[in-house]
Design a protein around this motif. Structure first.
Motif, PDB file in Angstrom:
ATOM      1  N   LEU A 209       3.690   3.753  13.225  1.00  0.00           N
ATOM      2  CA  LEU A 209       4.544   2.566  13.346  1.00  0.00           C
ATOM      3  C   LEU A 209       3.780   1.305  12.937  1.00  0.00           C
ATOM      4  O   LEU A 209       4.320   0.435  12.252  1.00  0.00           O
ATOM      5  CB  LEU A 209       5.068   2.440  14.774  1.00  0.00           C
ATOM      6  CG  LEU A 209       6.037   3.546  15.219  1.00  0.00           C
ATOM      7  CD1 LEU A 209       6.428   3.343  16.677  1.00  0.00           C
ATOM      8  CD2 LEU A 209       7.274   3.568  14.334  1.00  0.00           C
ATOM      9  N   ARG A 210       2.529   1.220  13.366  1.00  0.00           N
ATOM     10  CA  ARG A 210       1.707   0.063  12.995  1.00  0.00           C
ATOM     11  C   ARG A 210       1.428   0.062  11.499  1.00  0.00           C
ATOM     12  O   ARG A 210       1.479  -0.985  10.845  1.00  0.00           O
ATOM     13  CB  ARG A 210       0.395   0.078  13.784  1.00  0.00           C
ATOM     14  CG  ARG A 210      -0.524  -1.103  13.466  1.00  0.00           C
ATOM     15  CD  ARG A 210      -1.755  -1.065  14.359  1.00  0.00           C
ATOM     16  NE  ARG A 210      -2.655  -2.157  14.048  1.00  0.00           N
ATOM     17  CZ  ARG A 210      -3.590  -2.127  13.094  1.00  0.00           C
ATOM     18  NH1 ARG A 210      -3.721  -1.018  12.361  1.00  0.00           N
ATOM     19  NH2 ARG A 210      -4.370  -3.168  12.877  1.00  0.00           N
ATOM     20  N   TYR A 211       1.144   1.241  10.947  1.00  0.00           N
ATOM     21  CA  TYR A 211       0.831   1.325   9.512  1.00  0.00           C
ATOM     22  C   TYR A 211       2.046   0.951   8.668  1.00  0.00           C
ATOM     23  O   TYR A 211       1.922   0.272   7.645  1.00  0.00           O
ATOM     24  CB  TYR A 211       0.361   2.729   9.163  1.00  0.00           C
ATOM     25  CG  TYR A 211      -0.218   2.831   7.768  1.00  0.00           C
ATOM     26  CD1 TYR A 211      -1.561   2.521   7.538  1.00  0.00           C
ATOM     27  CD2 TYR A 211       0.562   3.216   6.685  1.00  0.00           C
ATOM     28  CE1 TYR A 211      -2.101   2.590   6.267  1.00  0.00           C
ATOM     29  CE2 TYR A 211       0.032   3.281   5.411  1.00  0.00           C
ATOM     30  CZ  TYR A 211      -1.300   2.976   5.200  1.00  0.00           C
ATOM     31  OH  TYR A 211      -1.824   3.042   3.933  1.00  0.00           O
ATOM     32  N   LYS A 212       3.228   1.390   9.091  1.00  0.00           N
ATOM     33  CA  LYS A 212       4.447   1.043   8.354  1.00  0.00           C
ATOM     34  C   LYS A 212       4.700  -0.455   8.404  1.00  0.00           C
ATOM     35  O   LYS A 212       5.115  -1.052   7.413  1.00  0.00           O
ATOM     36  CB  LYS A 212       5.647   1.791   8.944  1.00  0.00           C
ATOM     37  CG  LYS A 212       5.656   3.278   8.635  1.00  0.00           C
ATOM     38  CD  LYS A 212       6.850   3.976   9.235  1.00  0.00           C
ATOM     39  CE  LYS A 212       8.132   3.602   8.504  1.00  0.00           C
ATOM     40  NZ  LYS A 212       9.281   4.384   8.980  1.00  0.00           N
ATOM     41  N   LYS A 213       4.413  -1.059   9.544  1.00  0.00           N
ATOM     42  CA  LYS A 213       4.607  -2.501   9.683  1.00  0.00           C
ATOM     43  C   LYS A 213       3.649  -3.274   8.789  1.00  0.00           C
ATOM     44  O   LYS A 213       4.038  -4.209   8.092  1.00  0.00           O
ATOM     45  CB  LYS A 213       4.402  -2.909  11.148  1.00  0.00           C
ATOM     46  CG  LYS A 213       4.673  -4.383  11.424  1.00  0.00           C
ATOM     47  CD  LYS A 213       4.517  -4.689  12.906  1.00  0.00           C
ATOM     48  CE  LYS A 213       4.801  -6.160  13.185  1.00  0.00           C
ATOM     49  NZ  LYS A 213       4.638  -6.472  14.632  1.00  0.00           N
ATOM     50  N   ILE A 214       2.374  -2.851   8.795  1.00  0.00           N
ATOM     51  CA  ILE A 214       1.377  -3.504   7.939  1.00  0.00           C
ATOM     52  C   ILE A 214       1.700  -3.276   6.470  1.00  0.00           C
ATOM     53  O   ILE A 214       1.604  -4.173   5.634  1.00  0.00           O
ATOM     54  CB  ILE A 214      -0.037  -2.977   8.262  1.00  0.00           C
ATOM     55  CG1 ILE A 214      -0.440  -3.405   9.673  1.00  0.00           C
ATOM     56  CG2 ILE A 214      -1.052  -3.480   7.242  1.00  0.00           C
ATOM     57  CD1 ILE A 214      -1.760  -2.827  10.131  1.00  0.00           C
ATOM     58  N   TYR A 216       4.602  -2.802   5.149  1.00  0.00           N
ATOM     59  CA  TYR A 216       5.759  -3.611   4.769  1.00  0.00           C
ATOM     60  C   TYR A 216       5.339  -5.041   4.480  1.00  0.00           C
ATOM     61  O   TYR A 216       5.782  -5.661   3.514  1.00  0.00           O
ATOM     62  CB  TYR A 216       6.788  -3.597   5.888  1.00  0.00           C
ATOM     63  CG  TYR A 216       7.973  -4.502   5.629  1.00  0.00           C
ATOM     64  CD1 TYR A 216       8.980  -4.122   4.744  1.00  0.00           C
ATOM     65  CD2 TYR A 216       8.072  -5.743   6.250  1.00  0.00           C
ATOM     66  CE1 TYR A 216      10.054  -4.954   4.487  1.00  0.00           C
ATOM     67  CE2 TYR A 216       9.136  -6.576   6.013  1.00  0.00           C
ATOM     68  CZ  TYR A 216      10.137  -6.186   5.130  1.00  0.00           C
ATOM     69  OH  TYR A 216      11.198  -7.027   4.877  1.00  0.00           O
ATOM     70  N   LYS A 217       4.449  -5.585   5.320  1.00  0.00           N
ATOM     71  CA  LYS A 217       3.981  -6.952   5.094  1.00  0.00           C
ATOM     72  C   LYS A 217       3.225  -7.061   3.777  1.00  0.00           C
ATOM     73  O   LYS A 217       3.385  -8.009   3.024  1.00  0.00           O
ATOM     74  CB  LYS A 217       3.079  -7.389   6.256  1.00  0.00           C
ATOM     75  CG  LYS A 217       3.831  -7.625   7.562  1.00  0.00           C
ATOM     76  CD  LYS A 217       2.884  -8.063   8.650  1.00  0.00           C
ATOM     77  CE  LYS A 217       3.625  -8.328   9.956  1.00  0.00           C
ATOM     78  NZ  LYS A 217       2.696  -8.747  11.043  1.00  0.00           N
ATOM     79  N   ARG A 218       2.372  -6.059   3.501  1.00  0.00           N
ATOM     80  CA  ARG A 218       1.597  -6.079   2.256  1.00  0.00           C
ATOM     81  C   ARG A 218       2.510  -5.998   1.043  1.00  0.00           C
ATOM     82  O   ARG A 218       2.330  -6.687   0.055  1.00  0.00           O
ATOM     83  CB  ARG A 218       0.603  -4.917   2.249  1.00  0.00           C
ATOM     84  CG  ARG A 218      -0.582  -5.120   3.185  1.00  0.00           C
ATOM     85  CD  ARG A 218      -1.481  -3.907   3.164  1.00  0.00           C
ATOM     86  NE  ARG A 218      -2.643  -4.096   4.018  1.00  0.00           N
ATOM     87  CZ  ARG A 218      -3.537  -3.161   4.272  1.00  0.00           C
ATOM     88  NH1 ARG A 218      -3.396  -1.952   3.728  1.00  0.00           N
ATOM     89  NH2 ARG A 218      -4.562  -3.408   5.052  1.00  0.00           N
ATOM     90  N   SER A 220       5.569  -6.926   0.852  1.00  0.00           N
ATOM     91  CA  SER A 220       6.322  -8.171   0.709  1.00  0.00           C
ATOM     92  C   SER A 220       5.487  -9.228   0.010  1.00  0.00           C
ATOM     93  O   SER A 220       5.973  -9.991  -0.822  1.00  0.00           O
ATOM     94  CB  SER A 220       6.761  -8.670   2.091  1.00  0.00           C
ATOM     95  OG  SER A 220       7.596  -7.739   2.719  1.00  0.00           O
TER      96      SER A 220
END
Length: 273
Positions: A209-214, A216-218, A220
């Protein structure tokens, strides 16, 4: 000595996934050789003393006398089927994991999953009524491996694996069945070990979950800048090629890739990390 030097060179040049697998296999062989020596020396029970130096004890007071076991237990197996099962799953799911997260993240998740498993194992014996007052020992890489399995199921849920008798099955269903078996096993004879597995599941879940969030930010941030060859980004042609390979994996499984496609996938995945 020449054989040992060659093995060292091979291990040094291999990736992190193969290093982890080789360490596990090496420890297994060493423990089995020790058992053979104990038998032929007339002290077959002494292998228990040797195993106690790598197994994780459930009692915190005993852990204080051998703190290294919080790491050694996750690289040690003594049962043949145990290591075969764990290493096969580690190889299959570890191969998929490093496609999206890389080998540095692989060893990080392996260690975190094992440590979380150790913490829950000790806590379970201290808190749960049906384990309280008893003692146990934990050995094996299962908590670390199941952390990787869980992370892959979240990061690549629709990628298919070809299973004997079942055919192509999506990774998410394999992980779900594995987790259900872990939960059922908590009430069985290996309750402490299954509780440790839950620690691996939770670690894999949080990591993914943390990796997917990071990620996604990258993505973007990168979307505003056209990718350029040579700076770690992908050109439009390379991105299309990568998408084609990933789509093939999703539909037919990793085994359907040609050797050239596998090499291309690993080369591209290294560049974008």
């Amino acid at each position: 000595m020449e054989v040992i030097d060659r093995l060292r060179a091979t291990l040094a040049s291999s990736g992190m996934l193969m290093k982890i697998i080789c360490i596990n296999i090496g420890v297994f062989i060493a423990l089995r050789l020790c058992a053979i020596v104990c038998i032929f020396s007339g002290s077959p029970g002494y292998i228990g003393n040797i195993l106690a130096q790598v197994e994780l004890p459930s009692a915190p007071s005993m852990l204080l006398t051998r703190p290294w076991t919080i790491l050694t237990y996750m690289f040690a197996q003594y049962d043949l089927m145990h290591i075969i099962f764990n290493m096969l799953w580690l190889y299959w799911f570890g191969t998929m994991f490093r496609m999206v997260a890389g080998e540095r993240q692989l060893i990080t998740l392996y260690l975190y999953g094992g440590i979380a498993g150790a913490v829950l194992f000790i806590a379970g014996y201290a808190v749960l009524p049906f384990l309280h007052g008893s003692s146990g020992w934990l050995i094996g890489s299962s908590a670390s491996v199941i952390a990787i399995v869980t992370a892959v199921a979240i990061l690549m849920p629709d990628v298919k694996m070809h299973l004997l008798f079942f055919g192509a099955v999506a990774v998410k269903w394999i992980a779900l069945v594995t987790i259900l078996l872990v939960l059922i096993g908590v009430t069985g004879s290996n309750a402490g070990g299954e509780i440790a597995h839950i620690g691996g599941v939770l670690t894999g879940l949080l990591f993914a979950l943390r990796y997917k969030k990071i990620g996604y930010k990258r993505s973007s941030k990168k979307s505003a800048v056209p990718p350029q060859a040579g700076n770690g980004g992908l050109t439009p042609d390379e991105q299309r090629e990568l998408d084609t390979i990933l789509e093939k994996i999703k539909k037919s499984g990793y085994s359907a890739l040609t050797p050239a496609e596998r090499d291309r996938l690993f080369n591209v995945s290294r560049r974008i990390r």
